[in-house]
Write a protein that holds these residues in place. Structure first.
Motif, mmCIF file in Angstrom:
data_model
loop_
_atom_site.group_PDB
_atom_site.id
_atom_site.type_symbol
_atom_site.label_atom_id
_atom_site.label_comp_id
_atom_site.label_asym_id
_atom_site.label_seq_id
_atom_site.Cartn_x
_atom_site.Cartn_y
_atom_site.Cartn_z
ATOM 1 N N ARG A 113 0.826 -1.206 0.000
ATOM 2 C CA ARG A 113 0.000 0.000 0.000
ATOM 3 C C ARG A 113 0.866 1.265 0.000
ATOM 4 N NH1 ARG A 113 -2.659 3.119 4.044
ATOM 5 N NH2 ARG A 113 -4.687 3.919 3.360
ATOM 6 N N GLY A 114 0.551 2.146 -0.933
ATOM 7 C CA GLY A 114 1.281 3.400 -1.057
ATOM 8 C C GLY A 114 2.334 3.392 -2.151
ATOM 9 N N TRP A 115 2.754 2.201 -2.596
ATOM 10 C CA TRP A 115 3.795 2.106 -3.611
ATOM 11 C C TRP A 115 3.251 1.760 -4.995
ATOM 12 C CZ3 TRP A 115 7.944 4.545 -2.595
ATOM 13 C CH2 TRP A 115 8.503 4.558 -1.320
ATOM 14 N N ASP A 119 -1.955 4.528 -6.129
ATOM 15 C CA ASP A 119 -2.168 4.796 -4.698
ATOM 16 C C ASP A 119 -1.930 6.282 -4.423
ATOM 17 O OD1 ASP A 119 -2.697 2.149 -4.315
ATOM 18 O OD2 ASP A 119 -0.760 1.658 -3.426
ATOM 19 N N ASN A 121 -2.267 9.917 -2.633
ATOM 20 C CA ASN A 121 -2.457 10.465 -1.283
ATOM 21 C C ASN A 121 -2.378 9.396 -0.194
ATOM 22 O OD1 ASN A 121 -2.914 13.049 -2.395
ATOM 23 N ND2 ASN A 121 -5.078 12.568 -2.724
ATOM 24 N N THR A 122 -1.509 8.417 -0.396
ATOM 25 C CA THR A 122 -1.304 7.358 0.592
ATOM 26 C C THR A 122 0.169 7.330 0.968
ATOM 27 O OG1 THR A 122 -3.089 6.038 -0.367
ATOM 28 C CG2 THR A 122 -1.550 4.904 1.096
ATOM 29 N N LEU A 123 0.468 7.497 2.230
ATOM 30 C CA LEU A 123 1.856 7.489 2.689
ATOM 31 C C LEU A 123 2.329 6.048 2.850
ATOM 32 C CD1 LEU A 123 4.225 9.293 3.609
ATOM 33 C CD2 LEU A 123 3.382 9.025 5.956
ATOM 34 N N PRO A 124 3.312 5.603 2.082
ATOM 35 C CA PRO A 124 3.756 4.207 2.163
ATOM 36 C C PRO A 124 4.755 3.975 3.288
ATOM 37 C CG PRO A 124 4.983 5.330 0.459
ATOM 38 C CD PRO A 124 4.024 6.347 1.020
ATOM 39 N N THR A 259 8.026 10.834 -2.915
ATOM 40 C CA THR A 259 7.510 9.823 -1.990
ATOM 41 C C THR A 259 8.629 9.085 -1.279
ATOM 42 O OG1 THR A 259 5.556 9.484 -3.394
ATOM 43 C CG2 THR A 259 6.064 7.755 -1.801
#
Length: 466
Positions: A113-115, A119, A121-124, A259
């Motif tokens: 998740r996040g990568w 994805d 606005n998702t902090l991985p 990111t």
């Protein structure tokens, strides 16, 4: 492994704290080198699928397994912590180096998740040592587990590996892709599919897997050339064919470095279509680069030190300026004042296998990677494109070989050739279909060695017995 004479190391009770720590680190590093002498196993993605989803998982061992395992298995989970049964296995290993194509398909790649590319606005989470996906490979002697590896992503490896950020770029082994933007997409042209695609996955995924050098060969869509070029008029080119638009790739690169915090090198050094004797088009391209990624590009100060070379920088040098991209460009192609752009670094020396056959390729690499006093490479940054050219395929096979077929010849050899001491003298190495190699792992091991050496210059020398 050669015997090590430790007689020059003082008693630990007579050492300072710093010396004890450094000696311990050195011994641990030596131990890790000994581990690498065992038979390495790793996974790659086959080149026989129309897409990465349809491609098969390949089991690899070597190079030069000294103590071959009795069998190697492909697993859906880590066999060191589970009792899962193998999806495929290889028995009776007769060769010290080899590969085995399983009947297990990769399927749709999904990252943590996040990568994933979608994805938003998702902090991985960070994965400095990598994150395994759904495939593991393990070697065994009977039921005794010898080694485990996995198909993994490495989105944070370069910035999080201890001391690597202090090593000058010219001294690092930087894994890269050739024709990075020529990836397998929804292209309808069979000609482009067979002879222009050079990567299984898009640039975003390349960076997630651990690639840190991108080869950007740029062309103009000549059908629109009568009007001032728009942002979508610049394309990635491979084998003299327009493959994909540039701007979406620049956006992906920007989002990745924001990111991950990683440093990425982008080489804009080839312009096969529409740029001949057109410096204005170079200026137009510079405007697009400035617009999309200029705020993240390292700025060189050509006024205070006009002879400074960007390959002298370390990753920390770049990070301290708040930047994450290093842009290489043939500055002489730009008209004044664009040629004074501070976000562009002069080109590095570049070499390619071109139209060489396998034997000539090995000799050429031996000449380059030996780095002798008479070498064309000295204390500088350089780029090696480990790619077999289309012309050579025509000469050798009397017919055009697809990019996959050419990569299947050279990439297997490359993994073996770079698995030894050449990895310690390599700088940037760019390949087609990097997923058919273990180039990122090789680079990580080499850079650990380089970083350790740099961080411990004053260590007591060890006498290595032959």
């Amino acid at each position: 492994m050669s015997a090590i004479n430790l007689s020059n190391i003082s008693s630990p009770y007579l050492m300072t704290t710093t010396t004890r720590r450094r000696t311990l680190l050195l011994l641990l590093f030596i131990t890790s080198l000994g581990t690498l002498q065992a038979c390495p196993v790793y996974l790659t993605i086959s080149l026989n699928g129309k897409s990465i989803e349809e491609s098969f998982v390949e089991i690899n061992w070597g190079p030069d397994c000294r103590n071959k395992p009795e069998w190697i298995g492909l697993f859906p989970d880590d066999p060191s912590i589970s009792n899962t049964q193998p999806l495929a296995r290889v028995d009776d290993l007769k060769n010290s180096t080899g590969k085995f194509i399983t009947d297990v398909r990769i399927g749709k790649l999904r990252f943590p998740r996040g990568w994933n590319r979608d994805d938003v606005n998702t902090l991985p989470a960070e994965y400095p040592k990598g994150k395994c996906l759904d495939f593991f490979v393990a070697s065994f002697k009977g039921m005794e587990l010898l080694a485990v590896e996995c198909l993994k992503i490495l989105p944070n490896w370069m910035g999080k590996t201890e001391n690597v950020a202090e090593v000058p770029l010219k001294s690092l082994f930087i894994p890269g892709t050739h024709a990075s933007g020529a990836f397998n997409s929804n292209q309808k042209s069979n000609l482009i599919k067979d002879y222009a695609f050079s990567q299984h996955v898009d640039v975003w995924s390349q960076l997630i897997f651990g690639i840190r050098f991108l080869d950007m060969s740029i062309g103009i869509n000549l059908k629109k050339s009568r009007t001032p070029p728009e942002d979508d008029n610049f394309w990635i080119v491979n084998e003299n064919m327009l493959v994909s638009k540039l701007t979406p790739i620049l956006k992906d690169v920007k989002r990745f470095v924001e990111t991950s915090g990683e440093i990425v090198i982008m080489d804009f050094s080839s312009f096969p279509i529409g740029f001949y004797k057109r410096p204005d088009r170079h200026s137009d391209l510079l405007r697009v680069i400035e617009k999309e990624i200029g705020d993240l590009a390292y700025k060189r100060n050509s006024t205070t030190d006009p002879n400074f070379k960007c390959y002298e920088l370390s990753m920390n040098d770049i990070r301290k300026t708040g930047k994450h991209l290093l842009l290489i460009y043939p500055i002489e192609e730009l008209p004044y004042p664009d040629s004074e752009s501070e976000i562009l670094c002069p080109t590095w020396k570049t070499f390619s296998l071109g139209d060489m056959n396998t034997s000539a390729s090995l000799d050429f690499m031996r000449f380059l990677f030996a780095r002798k006093n008479d070498s064309v490479i000295q204390d500088e940054g350089w780029i090696f494109h480990a790619v077999l050219g289309l012309e050579q395929a025509l000469n050798v096979y009397s017919k055009a070989k697809t990019t996959e077929q050419r990569a299947s010849v050279i990439n297997v050899k490359l993994s073996s050739w770079l698995g030894g001491p050449w990895s310690l003298t390599a700088n940037v190495v760019a390949v087609d279909f990097f997923t058919y190699t273990n180039i990122i792992d090789i680079a990580i091991y080499a850079n650990l060695h380089k970083a350790f050496t740099l961080a411990n210059k004053n260590l007591t020398r060890l006498e290595i017995a032959n």
